[in-house]
Design a protein around this motif. Structure first.
Motif, short mmCIF file in Angstrom:
data_model
loop_
_atom_site.label_atom_id
_atom_site.label_comp_id
_atom_site.label_asym_id
_atom_site.label_seq_id
_atom_site.Cartn_x
_atom_site.Cartn_y
_atom_site.Cartn_z
N GLY A 44 0.89 -1.04 0.12
CA GLY A 44 0.06 -0.01 0.00
C GLY A 44 0.95 1.23 0.17
O GLY A 44 0.26 2.41 -0.03
N ARG A 45 2.07 1.24 -0.16
CA ARG A 45 2.75 2.31 -0.04
C ARG A 45 3.10 3.05 -1.23
O ARG A 45 2.82 2.56 -2.30
N SER A 46 3.34 4.41 -1.12
CA SER A 46 3.64 5.09 -2.33
C SER A 46 5.14 5.44 -2.47
O SER A 46 5.82 5.32 -3.42
N ASN A 47 5.75 5.70 -1.24
CA ASN A 47 7.15 5.66 -1.28
C ASN A 47 7.80 4.96 -0.01
O ASN A 47 7.23 5.12 1.18
N ILE A 48 9.04 4.57 -0.19
CA ILE A 48 9.66 4.30 1.13
C ILE A 48 10.22 5.58 1.67
O ILE A 48 10.72 6.56 1.04
N VAL A 49 10.05 5.32 3.02
CA VAL A 49 10.51 6.94 3.88
C VAL A 49 11.96 6.54 4.47
O VAL A 49 11.69 6.06 5.73
N PHE A 50 12.96 6.63 4.11
CA PHE A 50 14.15 6.09 4.58
C PHE A 50 14.68 6.77 5.78
O PHE A 50 14.92 6.44 6.75
N GLY A 51 14.93 8.43 5.63
CA GLY A 51 15.37 9.05 6.50
C GLY A 51 16.27 10.17 5.74
O GLY A 51 16.21 10.38 4.58
N VAL A 52 16.15 11.52 6.57
CA VAL A 52 16.61 12.69 6.22
C VAL A 52 17.62 13.12 7.15
O VAL A 52 17.51 12.97 8.42
N GLY A 53 18.63 14.10 6.45
CA GLY A 53 19.55 15.07 7.55
C GLY A 53 20.74 14.56 7.29
O GLY A 53 21.28 14.21 6.15
N ASN A 54 21.63 15.34 8.35
CA ASN A 54 23.22 14.88 8.25
C ASN A 54 23.47 13.53 8.46
O ASN A 54 23.35 12.94 9.30
N PRO A 55 24.34 13.15 7.18
CA PRO A 55 24.65 11.64 7.53
C PRO A 55 25.85 11.27 8.77
O PRO A 55 26.26 10.21 9.15
N ASP A 89 4.42 9.23 3.53
CA ASP A 89 4.24 8.49 2.35
C ASP A 89 4.21 9.05 1.01
O ASP A 89 4.89 8.44 0.10
N GLU A 90 3.51 10.06 0.91
CA GLU A 90 3.52 10.74 -0.44
C GLU A 90 4.62 11.42 -0.76
O GLU A 90 4.91 11.59 -1.83
N LYS A 91 5.46 12.08 0.18
CA LYS A 91 6.37 12.63 -0.02
C LYS A 91 7.90 11.94 0.09
O LYS A 91 9.07 12.34 -0.54
N GLY A 92 7.75 10.87 0.71
CA GLY A 92 8.95 9.98 0.81
C GLY A 92 9.98 10.57 1.73
O GLY A 92 11.28 10.14 1.75
#
Length: 247
Positions: free
Chosen positions: A81-92, A108-111
Motif C-alpha cells: 500500500g505504500r507510495s514511497n519508502i520513507v528512509f530518512g533525512v538529515g546530516n549523515p 508516504d506521499e513525499k518519501g
C-alpha cells in the motif's frame, strides 16, 4: 652521554638490517605485499574496522548503500500500500538522531519522515533547541506507512529493524532520541510503557539514548509538551558534555 632515544633507534635499525641479511642468506630476495582493493568492502553490521581473518580491512557502509538495498522492498505486506519508502533525512554524520515510529500519509506521499503536522511540531522543537533538520538525522523504525496509520505490527518491525540498525551504525551518533513507544521499545528491547521509559537515559550499542513522547502524542496532549522540553534540555546538556563544553 648518548641520547637514549637515538640509542633505541640505532638498535632497532640494526635489528631490521640483521633481519634482512638473514632473509638474503636463505635465498629470499624480496617480500611480496598483499595488494589492497581500490575500494574497501563495506563491513557486515557490527564489525566495522576490524581485520576479518587476514583480509583487507572493511569500511562502514554508507546511508546511500543501505537505501539502495531497500529499493523495491517487499519484505513485509506494508509494501503493497505504500507510495514511497520513507528512509530518512538529515546530516549523515549527525551527532543527534531522532527515531520515530512509522510514516503517515504525508510522509508516504513525499518519501520524507516527519513532514505532516507532527513533523512541523518536531521542527519547532528543533528550533527551540537551536537546531535545524540539516544538523540532525531523522528516521523511523518502519520505512513504509501502515494502513490508516495503525500501529506497526511485530512482524513488520522485525522486517524493517535491521535497516534501522544499519542506519544508526552508518551515522555513528553521540545521542539518539526515540519518539514514541514503538521506537523506544524496539531499540531498548523493553516493553515498558513510554510513560515509564521517557526522560530516563539508557544506552543502545554504547550510544546514549533518551526516550520521549512522539510529537503526534503532544498534538493530542499539549500539556505533555513541558515534559518533552525537559527531555530536550537533557539532550542538549548531554551533547555539551560529550563535546567537552560542560567541563
Amino acid at each position: 652521554m648518548t641520547d637514549p632515544i637515538n640509542s633505541e633507534l640505532l638498535e632497532t635499525l640494526g635489528q631490521i638490517r640483521g633481519f634482512f641479511q638473514d632473509l638474503q642468506q636463505v635465498g629470499i630476495g624480496e617480500i611480496p605485499l598483499q595488494e589492497l582493493p581500490a575500494e574497501l568492502p563495506a563491513c557486515p553490521p557490527g564489525i566495522c574496522g576490524v581485520d576479518r581473518g587476514g583480509d583487507a580491512l572493511c569500511r562502514a557502509e554508507t546511508l546511500e548503500e543501505i537505501r539502495a538495498e531497500l529499493e523495491g522492498c517487499q519484505r513485509c505486506p506494508l509494501c503493497q500500500g505504500r507510495s514511497n519508502i520513507v528512509f530518512g533525512v538529515g546530516n549523515p554524520n549527525a551527532r543527534l538522531v531522532f527515531v520515530g515510529e512509522a510514516p503517515g500519509r504525508e510522509e508516504d506521499e513525499k518519501g520524507e519522515p516527519f513532514v505532516g503536522e507532527a513533523g512541523r511540531l518536531l521542527d519547532r522543537i528543533l528550533f527551540a533547541m537551536g537546531l535545524e533538520r540539516s544538523e540532525v538525522y531523522i528516521c523511523n523504525v518502519e520505512k513504509c506507512r501502515p494502513p490508516q496509520n495503525r500501529d506497526p505490527r511485530p512482524e513488520e518491525i522485525e522486517a524493517c529493524e535491521p535497516f534501522l540498525k544499519r542506519q544508526l551504525a552508518a551515522i555513528g551518533p553521540q545521542v539518539i532520541v526515540t519518539l514514541g513507544k514503538f521506537a523506544a521499545q524496539t531499540l531498548l528491547r523493553d516493553q515498558a510503557p513510554i510513560s515509564r521509559l521517557r526522560g530516563h537515559w539508557r544506552e543502545y550499542e554504547g550510544v546514549a539514548l533518551l526516550p520521549t513522547f512522539h510529537p503526534a502524542f503532544l498534538l493530542r496532549n499539549p500539556a505533555s509538551k513541558r515534559e518533552v522540553w525537559e527531555d530536550m534540555k537533557q539532550v542538549l546538556a548531554k551533547l555539551r558534555q560529550l563535546s567537552g563544553e560542560g567541563r
